[in-house]
Design an enzyme around this catalytic site. Sequence first.
Site, PDB file in Angstrom:
ATOM      1  N   ARG A   1       0.810  -1.216   0.000  1.00 27.32           N
ATOM      2  CA  ARG A   1       0.000   0.000   0.000  1.00 27.32           C
ATOM      3  C   ARG A   1       0.845   1.267   0.000  1.00 27.32           C
ATOM      4  O   ARG A   1       0.472   2.253  -0.622  1.00 27.32           O
ATOM      5  CB  ARG A   1      -1.048  -0.077   1.101  1.00 27.32           C
ATOM      6  CG  ARG A   1      -0.832   0.489   2.390  1.00 27.32           C
ATOM      7  CD  ARG A   1      -1.542  -0.312   3.465  1.00 27.32           C
ATOM      8  NE  ARG A   1      -0.864  -1.582   3.635  1.00 27.32           N
ATOM      9  CZ  ARG A   1      -1.395  -2.770   3.391  1.00 27.32           C
ATOM     10  NH1 ARG A   1      -2.629  -2.876   3.024  1.00 27.32           N
ATOM     11  NH2 ARG A   1      -0.686  -3.859   3.549  1.00 27.32           N
ATOM     12  N   THR A   2       1.976   1.262   0.680  1.00 26.15           N
ATOM     13  CA  THR A   2       2.734   2.511   0.734  1.00 26.15           C
ATOM     14  C   THR A   2       3.224   2.884  -0.668  1.00 26.15           C
ATOM     15  O   THR A   2       3.050   4.008  -1.129  1.00 26.15           O
ATOM     16  CB  THR A   2       3.921   2.390   1.711  1.00 26.15           C
ATOM     17  OG1 THR A   2       3.413   2.011   2.983  1.00 26.15           O
ATOM     18  CG2 THR A   2       4.641   3.712   1.851  1.00 26.15           C
TER      19      THR A   2
ATOM     20  N   LYS B   1      23.839  -6.170  -5.269  1.00 31.56           N
ATOM     21  CA  LYS B   1      25.170  -6.346  -5.894  1.00 31.56           C
ATOM     22  C   LYS B   1      26.245  -5.643  -5.077  1.00 31.56           C
ATOM     23  O   LYS B   1      27.370  -5.492  -5.531  1.00 31.56           O
ATOM     24  CB  LYS B   1      25.178  -5.747  -7.302  1.00 31.56           C
ATOM     25  CG  LYS B   1      24.237  -6.403  -8.276  1.00 31.56           C
ATOM     26  CD  LYS B   1      24.462  -5.768  -9.648  1.00 31.56           C
ATOM     27  CE  LYS B   1      23.331  -6.102 -10.608  1.00 31.56           C
ATOM     28  NZ  LYS B   1      23.343  -5.195 -11.754  1.00 31.56           N
TER      29      LYS B   1
ATOM     30  N   ARG C   1      12.089   3.469   0.494  1.00 36.56           N
ATOM     31  CA  ARG C   1      11.874   2.554   1.631  1.00 36.56           C
ATOM     32  C   ARG C   1      13.116   1.689   1.748  1.00 36.56           C
ATOM     33  O   ARG C   1      13.648   1.213   0.738  1.00 36.56           O
ATOM     34  CB  ARG C   1      10.646   1.672   1.423  1.00 36.56           C
ATOM     35  CG  ARG C   1      10.608   0.547   2.443  1.00 36.56           C
ATOM     36  CD  ARG C   1       9.293  -0.140   2.549  1.00 36.56           C
ATOM     37  NE  ARG C   1       8.286   0.735   3.131  1.00 36.56           N
ATOM     38  CZ  ARG C   1       7.090   0.301   3.531  1.00 36.56           C
ATOM     39  NH1 ARG C   1       6.760  -0.964   3.394  1.00 36.56           N
ATOM     40  NH2 ARG C   1       6.217   1.134   4.049  1.00 36.56           N
TER      41      ARG C   1
ATOM     42  N   HIS D   1       8.365   6.484   9.833  1.00 30.45           N
ATOM     43  CA  HIS D   1       7.484   6.349   8.677  1.00 30.45           C
ATOM     44  C   HIS D   1       6.589   7.593   8.677  1.00 30.45           C
ATOM     45  O   HIS D   1       5.385   7.508   8.927  1.00 30.45           O
ATOM     46  CB  HIS D   1       6.670   5.063   8.837  1.00 30.45           C
ATOM     47  CG  HIS D   1       6.053   4.555   7.574  1.00 30.45           C
ATOM     48  ND1 HIS D   1       5.963   5.311   6.414  1.00 30.45           N
ATOM     49  CD2 HIS D   1       5.472   3.359   7.292  1.00 30.45           C
ATOM     50  CE1 HIS D   1       5.357   4.586   5.488  1.00 30.45           C
ATOM     51  NE2 HIS D   1       5.062   3.405   5.985  1.00 30.45           N
TER      52      HIS D   1
HETATM   53  C1  NCD Z   1       3.828  -0.477   7.877  1.00 30.64           C
HETATM   54  C2  NCD Z   1       5.305  -0.377   7.599  1.00 30.64           C
HETATM   55  O1  NCD Z   1       5.788  -0.744   6.539  1.00 30.64           O
HETATM   56  O2  NCD Z   1       5.998   0.078   8.494  1.00 30.64           O
HETATM   57  N1  NCD Z   1       3.042  -0.657   6.756  1.00 30.64           N
HETATM   58  C3  NCD Z   1       2.697   0.422   6.002  1.00 30.64           C
HETATM   59  O3  NCD Z   1       3.513   1.203   5.593  1.00 30.64           O
HETATM   60  N2  NCD Z   1       1.395   0.589   5.779  1.00 30.64           N
HETATM   61  C4  NCD Z   1       3.520  -1.402   8.965  1.00 30.64           C
HETATM   62  C5  NCD Z   1       4.000  -2.805   8.900  1.00 30.64           C
HETATM   63  O4  NCD Z   1       4.644  -3.247   7.954  1.00 30.64           O
HETATM   64  O5  NCD Z   1       3.737  -3.491   9.872  1.00 30.64           O
END
Ligand code: NCD
Length: 438
Positions: free
Chosen positions: A57-58, A86, A107, A135
Amino acid sequence: MQLLPVMEGLHSAEAFNPAFLEAFFQRAREVENRPLEFSEALRGRIIATVFAEPSTRTRLSFESAAHRLGASVISVSDPSTTSGTKGETLADMAKVVGSYCDLLVLRHPNDGASRLASQYAGVPVVNGGDGRLGHPTQTLVDLYTLYRKWGEFEGRTVALMGDLRHGRTARSLAWGLAMLGARILLLPGKGLDWEASFERRILDKFDYRLRWGKHPLFAEWTGSTEARVLEPKGLVQKSLFREDPPEIDRLDAMYLTRMQAERGAEVGSGGYPGVTADHLKNPLMESCQLLHPLPRCEELPASVDHDPRALYFEQAAMGPVVRQVVFLAMLGEDKWPLPALAPLPAGSQEHDLGLCPNEGCITRSEGITAPWRVVGLARRTFLCSYCDSLLPVDYAGCRSTHRVHPAHSQAALRISPENLRPFLRRDEATAAGYTWGG
Ligand code: NCD
């Protein structure tokens, strides 16, 4: 390397401030209510999403946000296909990708990755989740979801539940809630609490106090009827003088999180805390909105999805709108400005303090020493400026007098910031030609 004086982009919820959040919510409302007005806003811009950790989703909500603004997207979505596998450093990757785009969403599994990438990318970097550290855009989603329900946060009690130790979403949200004056109640799983030093920073920064509150239901989640509460010092607790600790009679929201097994979390004895339909019948939960950043595991069974307090799908749906606002503020050339973030200092690399003690810190995987910054009222708490880990600095020297003092002594407090020279050990100070005290 000379560190940039201000880190461009969005790396930590610690950088938010009330004026920024208030304006952010207003802009999000505009975007939500009049989406077509923004559909060409970033035409011609290129946004790169590099996700070196799994995400559904992110990443999709960042990309949806970019498309809704007319921007183009280039993307690395499968962690195993990034050149990190690599052996490429994040610094090199950021330099190259930064030259292909106008904004980089990153990320990464290491704490502090986005702050490091921002030193090399040459374009704004937005943190899409870095290790267990932060986050911030998820926090904006969480806060906006609650803002739409409540309008204001003061006097509200929000419980953070589950894996507070390894989960970045609850940590980031704690900053945001404290900034808006909410009371925070902590319900960590066994062995999954965050470090005391993290909580201390929040208490100090927002003039909050720590107390305990009790309720029989807490025992089902944490094994204890008592829970820590962080709240503004000014708050008058109606039962404060009657009993200690006072009973908590109402939760306004609960933020559930999954156990972060991929970061080494394990279920302690007594199981992992979560909600059931039965819990929701308790008066404590009567008006408690349920939030979860998703993905969920057993802590949030699908059997409660139909409950009117279940807010997590509405929360997930806010992802693109919120990220549109972030992109507009960063790439909209002053057409959709927001009050400035309080930037985190990039820190100093002068006077090497050695490796960061946090093995998950991005500096460790990049093979560099930790830049440091000082925080706190007395400005004598030293942190790794990438991952915020406490650095064990016990001595502070003055570069003009060449004297060294215990870091928390009165004499050390008198050293001006530009003359501050930290030392991990006293013999290092002596070796550098510093004399003791005086
Ligand atoms: C979260 C994350 O990646 O930190 N998910 C997200 O971004 N919606 C929470 C998780 O992975 O538990």
